[in-house]
Each structure stands twice: as C-alpha cells, then as structure tokens.
Write an enzyme that holds these catalytic residues in place. Structure first.
Site, PDB file in Angstrom:
ATOM      1  N   ASP A 123       0.881  -1.152  -0.012  1.00  0.00           N
ATOM      2  CA  ASP A 123       0.008  -0.004  -0.060  1.00  0.00           C
ATOM      3  C   ASP A 123       0.739   1.144  -0.122  1.00  0.00           C
ATOM      4  OD1 ASP A 123      -2.270   1.319   0.027  1.00  0.00           O
ATOM      5  OD2 ASP A 123      -2.767   1.322   1.994  1.00  0.00           O
ATOM      6  N   HIS A 130      -4.132  14.124   0.344  1.00  0.00           N
ATOM      7  CA  HIS A 130      -4.292  13.408   1.644  1.00  0.00           C
ATOM      8  C   HIS A 130      -3.178  13.490   2.376  1.00  0.00           C
ATOM      9  CE1 HIS A 130      -5.614  10.228   4.159  1.00  0.00           C
ATOM     10  NE2 HIS A 130      -4.241   9.348   3.728  1.00  0.00           N
ATOM     11  N   GLU A 196     -10.784   3.874   3.394  1.00  0.00           N
ATOM     12  CA  GLU A 196      -9.924   4.914   2.472  1.00  0.00           C
ATOM     13  C   GLU A 196     -10.357   4.399   0.902  1.00  0.00           C
ATOM     14  OE1 GLU A 196      -5.926   4.439   3.691  1.00  0.00           O
ATOM     15  OE2 GLU A 196      -6.092   5.055   5.556  1.00  0.00           O
ATOM     16  N   GLU A 198      -9.313   3.999  -2.254  1.00  0.00           N
ATOM     17  CA  GLU A 198      -8.027   3.920  -3.179  1.00  0.00           C
ATOM     18  C   GLU A 198      -8.318   3.319  -4.423  1.00  0.00           C
ATOM     19  OE1 GLU A 198      -5.066   2.185  -0.919  1.00  0.00           O
ATOM     20  OE2 GLU A 198      -5.580   2.921   1.097  1.00  0.00           O
ATOM     21  N   ASP A 231      -9.313   0.350   1.914  1.00  0.00           N
ATOM     22  CA  ASP A 231      -8.429  -0.072   2.844  1.00  0.00           C
ATOM     23  C   ASP A 231      -8.937   0.481   4.123  1.00  0.00           C
ATOM     24  OD1 ASP A 231      -5.994  -1.189   4.049  1.00  0.00           O
ATOM     25  OD2 ASP A 231      -5.002   0.772   3.784  1.00  0.00           O
ATOM     26  N   ARG A 235      -8.399   4.068  13.120  1.00  0.00           N
ATOM     27  CA  ARG A 235      -7.542   5.080  13.362  1.00  0.00           C
ATOM     28  C   ARG A 235      -6.933   5.448  14.637  1.00  0.00           C
ATOM     29  NH1 ARG A 235      -6.196   6.705   8.335  1.00  0.00           N
ATOM     30  NH2 ARG A 235      -7.922   7.199   6.889  1.00  0.00           N
ATOM     31  N   GLN A 238      -4.297   2.751  15.278  1.00  0.00           N
ATOM     32  CA  GLN A 238      -3.235   3.338  14.397  1.00  0.00           C
ATOM     33  C   GLN A 238      -2.422   4.322  14.905  1.00  0.00           C
ATOM     34  OE1 GLN A 238      -4.422   4.832  10.450  1.00  0.00           O
ATOM     35  NE2 GLN A 238      -2.546   5.213   9.753  1.00  0.00           N
ATOM     36  N   LYS A 251      -4.608  -1.833  10.310  1.00  0.00           N
ATOM     37  CA  LYS A 251      -5.236  -2.230   8.689  1.00  0.00           C
ATOM     38  C   LYS A 251      -5.247  -3.618   8.379  1.00  0.00           C
ATOM     39  CE  LYS A 251      -3.750   2.260   7.187  1.00  0.00           C
ATOM     40  NZ  LYS A 251      -4.751   3.127   6.318  1.00  0.00           N
ATOM     41  N   THR A 255      -9.076  -5.626   3.708  1.00  0.00           N
ATOM     42  CA  THR A 255      -8.801  -4.713   2.768  1.00  0.00           C
ATOM     43  C   THR A 255      -9.812  -5.269   1.625  1.00  0.00           C
ATOM     44  OG1 THR A 255      -6.562  -4.022   3.197  1.00  0.00           O
ATOM     45  CG2 THR A 255      -7.364  -3.448   0.986  1.00  0.00           C
ATOM     46  N   GLU A 361     -10.513  12.721   7.072  1.00  0.00           N
ATOM     47  CA  GLU A 361     -10.395  14.251   6.419  1.00  0.00           C
ATOM     48  C   GLU A 361     -11.759  14.683   6.292  1.00  0.00           C
ATOM     49  OE1 GLU A 361      -7.418  13.819   2.950  1.00  0.00           O
ATOM     50  OE2 GLU A 361      -8.211  12.003   3.320  1.00  0.00           O
TER      51      GLU A 361
END
Length: 417
Positions: A123, A130, A196, A198, A231, A235, A238, A251, A255, A361
């Site tokens: 990844d 971002h 996420e 992606e 993904d 948070r 993390q 993570k 996925t 975000e």
C-alpha cells in the site's frame, strides 16, 4: 464504434470497449472460472477457450487470473482482440445458439470471487492532498509533508491474507488504544473505524528476478489492470501503534477490492499527463511516458436499513506518484515482483473538502460531521454501516466502469474478561 450482439444498457459500466476480468461461479457450477463483463452478462472464458490460440487456452481455463497475468502484454492484447471479436454482431459465438446459452451468464446468477491469488500486497501513500491533510492535522501546516515525501513513493507492506472481495463484511477490530489524556493503553473495540478511498493494480508479466529492478519507463508492461479498493483503517489503534514502524493491526483486519479488473488497454482513451512533481526526482524515478488516468471516484455511506448518501467525489488523476514510479521504486532494491501481486495507491483525496477520501479528512479528525440522508450524522463508521466505492471514466459517449467495491461493518467480538 463496434456493436456487440449482447445488449448493453445505456450508462452501463461494461460496454464492448471495457471487458473487465473477474472470477465467478454459479450455483449450478461451483467451479471458479474466468469471465469478462459485457452489459448485464458475463462471458465464461473457459467455455469459449477453444476459440483462442493454444498458448492462451490453459490461462483461460484456470481458476484465477494469475496465469493470464504472467503471460505479458502481447498475450493480453491477443485475448482482448479475440474476446471482442467473439462478442461482435454476426460472430461465430452469436450463431452457435447452444454455446451462446452456455457461455453468456446473467450477472444476476453469478457469485464473484477474488480475481487472483494475491502473493504480496503493498500500500502506497501517493496522494499529495491526502498526505498534506493528515500532516496538517498531526504536525501542523509548516511540517505537513515529511522530508522524504516528494522524493520517493512512500509505502508499506500490507497483509495479503485479509484482502477480500466486494460484499465481504468487515469485523470491527479489537486492539490497544491510548485514550486522550491517559498514560497507559486500554484494550477494546476500535471507536474510530474509517474507510480509505483507493485504487489498486495487479502486477503482470514475468516480473523481475530477485536482485534485478524494473525501469520506470518499462514498468507499464507489468501493469495488468486496475481495481477499486477500500483499505479499512482503525484510526485509534493506528495512532497508538504506528510509531516507529508504521501501520500494523490498524490495517490488517480487512482490505476490500472490487471483483472487476479493468485493463490498461480499456483505459487508454482516458490517459492524462502525470501530476507535476517538484523538485525533480532522482533519475530512476524520472518517468517520460504518461501513465495517469481520468477516473471519477465516489464514496457512499449507507447505514443499516437506510438509503445511501454520496459523501465524497474524487479522481485518480490527483495521485502525485504514478503506478510506474511505484513499481520502479518497489523494485529498485532488487525486490522481485510476481504476477498477482497487488499494489494500492493509498487514499485518493482531491483539493476540496468534498473530494477527501476518508472520514478522518471529511470530519477533520472528529471536529466536523458528515450529514447523511434523513439527518443522521457520522464522524467515523458505526456498526452495520456499509461503505460503497464506485468508479468510472467517461468521454465522448464512452463509459468505462469499475463496478462497485462494498463492505459492511459488523460489530466487534465481545472482549473476554
């Protein structure tokens, strides 16, 4: 424009010019086999493999795309040409009624699977918008990007075993977190689960031998095709665990990728100049060929028993680092890439708040809310929320779509006392 004998509804993701690959089965035939999508049907490539040259037949009769991926871009072009020929009006397939009924299967009757056996998954962190947003949140505007960010495609090795196909539920993870103001961690379910937005691509071609590298302008030969990706990210887990080695258990719980793999050949009409890079990168990363695409991306959030709300609209073109640069950097040490390896873009955010590719975000680290239909709000994902990612290219009446990439959040397992 060529016309298929298979009806393709207006606005379909899957016209004759697309033909994305997937792996499917049916209730009456549980064997996994390759297909391409055309309109609201799929063409079973195993059933029509005898129309192809002998070197290609074994790949089309396989249960995953790995063997086809390994054959290289000339073989991919040959399969695409012959597949389109079979689907044209007046083709031998159209005239053979028994074979046509066997080989063309309504999508409403199929079950889709992971398109390849994924050996390794990497990844990247390739969206400058971002990366800047996250940097501002945690380090301030003056130190938003780390010193290396504009010099190399930052990435990490993910967990291939937990890559799942669209529609697979994702269990809210348990783990360690450090509550605000606390001096020691606690154990429990993640409270800040995020998506996420992606895209990812599959490595194809023969790859490279251990100790060798792939030149940036040759790397297009190693891109088999693209897929949508979510993904999932915890948070709070993390934040506590990522220093000093980066993402780990935050993570690895799942996925999600879409089942459809859109080839680079199908994306050629939507080719764009690469994102401008400053300062100039080192020679091994200096790409002279364009490899950026105008792919519209969107994210919708659907609470349980409710309607979905569109919460983000972004575009693949916002990526600072291209797939070719990612391949060149990944292999510059002599790391060997293999057919079926999965390379992800990292979160794709645009410049404006409505184009941000994560709740981190969109809600700006929990200081704002996303308003859904019916007045519900979100800062992070709740149990039974479903996240749906879609993507398509469109120009001059041609639409090339990626289908959807969806997953629902299940509650965490009870914590054992």
């Amino acid at each position: 424009m060529s016309v298929s004998f298979v009806p393709v509804p207006a606005g379909s993701d899957f016209p004759l010019e697309n033909l994305p690959y997937a792996v499917f089965s049916t209730k009456s035939n549980p064997v996994h086999r390759l297909c391409v999508a055309i309109g609201e049907h799929v063409l079973d490539l195993k059933a029509v493999s005898h129309f192809f040259a002998p070197p290609l037949q074994a790949a089309l009769q396989a249960e995953t795309l790995n063997l086809l991926m390994s054959l290289g871009h000339e073989a991919w072009a040959a399969v695409r040409t012959q597949t389109q020929k079979l689907l044209l009006k007046g083709s031998e397939l159209e005239q053979n009624v028994d074979l046509r009924l066997l080989a063309l299967v309504p999508q409403s009757e199929i079950l889709l699977h992971l398109p390849a056996q994924i050996g390794d998954y990497t990844d990247f962190y390739s969206s400058i918008h971002h990366a800047t947003n996250v940097g501002i949140m945690f380090r301030g505007a003056d130190n938003a990007l780390m010193p290396n960010w504009r010099h190399l495609p930052v990435g990490y090795h993910g967990r291939a075993s937990s890559v799942v196909v669209s529609g697979t539920p994702i269990r809210r993870p348990l783990g360690q977190t450090l509550p605000e103001g606390a001096d020691k961690p606690v154990f429990g379910a993640s409270k800040l689960l995020d998506f996420e937005l992606e895209m990812a691509f599959f490595i194809g071609g023969p790859g490279n031998q251990l100790g060798d590298s792939i030149k940036v302008d040759d790397a297009w030969q190693n891109v088999f095709g693209f897929t949508l990706m979510n993904d999932w990210s915890a948070r709070d887990i993390q934040k506590w665990e990522y220093v000093p080695l980066g993402p780990f258990t935050a993570k690895n719980m799942g996925t999600t990728i879409s089942p459809w793999v859109v080839t680079t050949a199908a994306l050629k009409p939507f080719l764009l100049d690469n994102f401008p890079q400053e300062p100039e990168v080192l020679p091994y990363l200096r790409q002279t060929v364009p490899f950026n695409f105008d792919i519209n991306l969107e994210v919708s959030l659907k609470p349980a028993n409710d309607n979905e709300t569109l919460i983000s609209k972004s575009n693949f073109k916002h990526l600072y680092w291209t797939p070719l640069q990612q391949i060149a950097h990944h292999s510059i040490t002599g790391c060997n890439l293999r057919p079926g390896d999965l390379m992800a873009s990292g979160t794709i955010s645009g410049e404006t708040p409505d184009s941000y590719g994560s709740l981190l975000e969109l809600c700006w680290r929990g200081t704002k809310t996303v308003v859904l239909q019916g007045g519900k709000t979100r800062k992070f994902l709740q149990d039974y929320d479903e996240v749906i990612i879609r993507g398509h290219c469109e120009k001059n009446g041609l639409r090339i779509g990626f289908g959807s990439c969806a997953g629902q959040v299940l509650p965490a397992h009870p914590v054992e006392q």
